[in-house]
Motif scaffolding. Structure first.
Motif, PDB file in Angstrom:
ATOM      1  N   SER A   1      -2.637  -7.294  14.216  1.00  0.00           N
ATOM      2  CA  SER A   1      -2.496  -8.395  13.267  1.00  0.00           C
ATOM      3  C   SER A   1      -1.870  -7.961  11.950  1.00  0.00           C
ATOM      4  O   SER A   1      -1.849  -8.712  10.997  1.00  0.00           O
ATOM      5  N   LEU A   2      -1.400  -6.716  11.882  1.00  0.00           N
ATOM      6  CA  LEU A   2      -0.677  -6.283  10.683  1.00  0.00           C
ATOM      7  C   LEU A   2       0.799  -6.192  11.038  1.00  0.00           C
ATOM      8  O   LEU A   2       1.162  -5.619  12.061  1.00  0.00           O
ATOM      9  N   GLU A   3       1.625  -6.778  10.201  1.00  0.00           N
ATOM     10  CA  GLU A   3       3.061  -6.734  10.464  1.00  0.00           C
ATOM     11  C   GLU A   3       3.759  -6.108   9.265  1.00  0.00           C
ATOM     12  O   GLU A   3       3.575  -6.554   8.132  1.00  0.00           O
ATOM     13  N   VAL A   4       4.534  -5.042   9.530  1.00  0.00           N
ATOM     14  CA  VAL A   4       5.227  -4.377   8.431  1.00  0.00           C
ATOM     15  C   VAL A   4       6.429  -5.216   8.026  1.00  0.00           C
ATOM     16  O   VAL A   4       7.263  -5.576   8.853  1.00  0.00           O
TER      17      VAL A   4
ATOM     18  N   LYS B   1       2.193  -7.661   6.138  1.00  0.00           N
ATOM     19  CA  LYS B   1       1.606  -9.002   6.235  1.00  0.00           C
ATOM     20  C   LYS B   1       0.355  -8.911   7.089  1.00  0.00           C
ATOM     21  O   LYS B   1       0.391  -8.391   8.214  1.00  0.00           O
TER      22      LYS B   1
ATOM     23  N   ASP C   1       0.034   7.408   7.143  1.00  0.00           N
ATOM     24  CA  ASP C   1      -0.221   6.004   6.805  1.00  0.00           C
ATOM     25  C   ASP C   1      -1.491   5.773   5.990  1.00  0.00           C
ATOM     26  O   ASP C   1      -1.761   4.648   5.590  1.00  0.00           O
TER      27      ASP C   1
ATOM     28  N   ARG D   1       0.835  -1.196   0.000  1.00  0.00           N
ATOM     29  CA  ARG D   1       0.000   0.000   0.000  1.00  0.00           C
ATOM     30  C   ARG D   1       0.869   1.245   0.000  1.00  0.00           C
ATOM     31  O   ARG D   1       1.889   1.313   0.677  1.00  0.00           O
TER      32      ARG D   1
ATOM     33  N   GLN E   1      -9.507   4.992   8.486  1.00  0.00           N
ATOM     34  CA  GLN E   1     -10.477   4.079   9.090  1.00  0.00           C
ATOM     35  C   GLN E   1     -10.609   4.209  10.598  1.00  0.00           C
ATOM     36  O   GLN E   1     -11.544   3.644  11.157  1.00  0.00           O
TER      37      GLN E   1
ATOM     38  N   HIS F   1      -4.603   5.342   6.451  1.00  0.00           N
ATOM     39  CA  HIS F   1      -5.506   4.247   6.786  1.00  0.00           C
ATOM     40  C   HIS F   1      -6.970   4.612   6.559  1.00  0.00           C
ATOM     41  O   HIS F   1      -7.791   3.760   6.312  1.00  0.00           O
TER      42      HIS F   1
ATOM     43  N   THR G   1       5.013  -2.648   2.602  1.00  0.00           N
ATOM     44  CA  THR G   1       4.623  -4.048   2.422  1.00  0.00           C
ATOM     45  C   THR G   1       4.210  -4.583   3.781  1.00  0.00           C
ATOM     46  O   THR G   1       4.968  -4.482   4.748  1.00  0.00           O
TER      47      THR G   1
ATOM     48  N   ASP H   1      -1.224  -1.596  13.096  1.00  0.00           N
ATOM     49  CA  ASP H   1      -2.614  -2.043  13.048  1.00  0.00           C
ATOM     50  C   ASP H   1      -3.530  -0.942  13.599  1.00  0.00           C
ATOM     51  O   ASP H   1      -3.523  -0.669  14.793  1.00  0.00           O
ATOM     52  N   PRO H   2      -4.334  -0.290  12.746  1.00  0.00           N
ATOM     53  CA  PRO H   2      -5.173   0.814  13.238  1.00  0.00           C
ATOM     54  C   PRO H   2      -6.251   0.372  14.203  1.00  0.00           C
ATOM     55  O   PRO H   2      -6.782   1.185  14.958  1.00  0.00           O
ATOM     56  N   PHE H   3      -6.578  -0.926  14.207  1.00  0.00           N
ATOM     57  CA  PHE H   3      -7.602  -1.396  15.144  1.00  0.00           C
ATOM     58  C   PHE H   3      -7.108  -1.271  16.588  1.00  0.00           C
ATOM     59  O   PHE H   3      -7.881  -0.973  17.491  1.00  0.00           O
TER      60      PHE H   3
ATOM     61  N   VAL I   1       2.129   4.812   1.029  1.00  0.00           N
ATOM     62  CA  VAL I   1       2.011   5.672   2.209  1.00  0.00           C
ATOM     63  C   VAL I   1       2.793   6.955   1.966  1.00  0.00           C
ATOM     64  O   VAL I   1       3.469   7.086   0.942  1.00  0.00           O
TER      65      VAL I   1
END
Lengths: 241, 250
Positions: free
Chosen positions: B211-214, A141, B123, A129, B127, B125, A139, B94-96, A131
């Motif tokens: 749950s998002l990993e860069v 996951k 970023d 995505r 959201q 997002h 990138t 993770d924006p959540f 930014v």
């Protein structure tokens, strides 16, 4: 594992961006199930079979005639919980940007938003995505189950992969919404920010803006004047432009 | 009117993006940080609503590092009444997770309006507003570019492709603000001086990993050189095809 592609209707007909969503969803593998909300049958929905959807689900409710944020989100989240999908793919259109986080929150996950690329990797999904206003690519996951994704419009060119899609119409019940769309009115021409590029939209309020405007004005004046004629400099006027 | 405005500290839009040695984040050396421009619309709208109502309170909530106090002071200088910093050294991608801690902060009091910027310019997002709205169970309208409020109902306009969506909603509500809603004010010197004395509460906050990993932050692909498609009327068809399929401008 099935991927759920959320199609976008407007005024009872399917928007073209839906084909991009179905095409993008297939990057995660087969099968792809397409879902759309409508007051009745959504016009043109059978066409997504041509772009590779294996199953087309129409969720119907009288409240779905116009975009109803809370009702759509409720219906889609319930569908998503039942299905055990790997991923739920939205379009990052104005409506998709509004809808995707609502559904994601009901599923207890975040949206990987505005993707330009996606691929399945192990149990998760790896996405790209833009930014920093497109000045870098991230990138990421996505490990959440399901992964909620939204695809940047105009990136995934629809590819035709005809399939004999099965269709299913499900009547759903939804609670009365607190947010209702009254109408969609036409915008005065040239005023929609959505049609402007997001990267260039912030020149406003920068201290450099008046300087740049001045330089532009001087450059223009220099070119428009015949040789030897000194260019008048009206800084006050140029700075306002 | 009691209004919460949630803001973010972001790198200035004119920042040259330099990738840090870990290859996953922005090198923050020499980067100027500002109040997110979309959040400026939210702050301005909150101040106008409060001024219109004649009474009320505008509370600025910010999730960020200790340096974000400066960002909150900017909002206070514009006229907000007090600030709350949810201090976390590292905000997960993770924006959540961000939404959860902001929601936990907001749920402690009752609000007439909760405002967010439509998105952060770092970023992208777009959201956190709707996520928080779901978590605190309030109605939400995102990307509002025109707003009218009468009593406990409101009418908002949002720009969508090819039109403007007119949305009715009930208050209290969570709104995210878009460009065009208003013209944010510049902090006056008087406001800047007054902001130094306004209360700013710092609350240490712990965020989950999410749950998002860069995996990587990389520069965008280089622009390709221009090329000549052909000459004369024969090339028009090919040019139109390329503009449509490759450049995607038609």
């Amino acid at each position: 594992v099935t991927t759920l592609a959320v199609l976008e209707p407007r005024d009872g007909a399917l928007r073209k961006i839906s084909f991009e969503v179905v095409t993008g969803a297939q990057r995660l593998g087969q099968p792809v199930e397409a879902v759309v909300c409508g007051a009745g049958t959504v016009q043109g929905v059978e066409q997504v079979g041509k772009f590779g959807a294996d199953k087309i689900v129409t969720l119907t409710n009288p409240a779905f005639a116009k975009y109803a944020p809370e009702a759509y989100a409720q219906a889609l989240a319930e569908r998503a919980k039942q299905g055990g999908y790997r991923a739920i793919v939205f379009a990052a259109s104005a409506t998709g940007k509004d809808l995707a986080p609502r559904v994601a929150a009901k599923l207890g996950v975040a949206v990987a938003a505005d993707l330009t690329d996606l691929a399945a990797a192990g149990g998760g999904v790896v996405v790209t995505r833009p930014v920093y206003a497109g000045k870098a690519l991230l990138t990421v996951k996505v490990e959440s189950q399901p992964a909620v994704l939204s695809l940047r419009p105009n990136v995934f060119t629809p590819v035709e992969r005809p399939k004999a899609a099965t269709s299913e119409v499900v009547a759903v019940s939804v609670p009365a919404g607190r947010v209702t769309v009254r109408e969609i009115k036409a915008a005065p021409p040239g005023t929609l920010a959505a049609s402007r590029s997001p990267q260039t939209s912030r020149c406003w309020r920068s201290w450099r803006a008046p300087l740049a405007a001045g330089r532009r004005w001087v450059r223009r004046a220099r070119w428009s004047m015949p040789d030897g004629v000194p260019t008048p400099i009206k800084w006050g006027r140029s700075a306002r432009r | 009117m009691k209004i919460a405005v949630c803001i973010k500290r972001v790198p200035d839009s004119e920042t040259r993006v330099k990738i840090a040695t870990d290859g996953k984040s922005l090198d923050e050396a020499g980067v100027k940080f500002v109040l997110n421009p979309y959040d400026e619309f939210a702050v301005e709208e909150a101040l106008r609503r409060k001024e219109q109502a004649g009474s009320g309170e505008v509370v600025v909530v910010c999730l960020g590092p200790a340096a974000a106090q400066e960002t909150i002071r900017t909002a206070l200088a514009m006229g907000a009444d007090r600030g709350v910093l949810l201090q976390a050294d590292k905000i997960p991608p993770d924006p959540f997770e961000s939404a959860k801690v902001i929601a936990a902060e907001l749920i402690g009091s009752t609000w007439d309006l909760v405002l967010f910027g439509r998105m952060a310019i770092d970023d992208y997002h777009h959201q956190v507003g709707p996520l928080v709205a779901e978590l605190v169970d309030l109605p939400c309208v995102s990307a509002v570019s025109h707003l009218e409020i009468a009593g406990t109902t409101g009418v908002a306009e949002r720009e969508i492709e090819g039109g403007i969506e007119v949305v009715d909603f009930s208050l209290p509500a969570v709104l995210t603000t878009d460009k065009g809603l208003n013209e944010p004010r510049y902090p006056a010197l008087k406001g800047i001086m007054a902001a130094k004395k306004k209360p700013l509460e710092v609350k240490p906050t712990a965020l989950g990993a999410g749950s998002l990993e860069v995996l990587a932050l990389s520069p965008p692909p280089q622009r390709k050189d221009g090329r000549v498609v052909g000459e004369g009327p024969a090339a028009v068809g090919e040019l139109v095809r390329l503009l449509r399929e490759e450049a995607k401008v038609l």
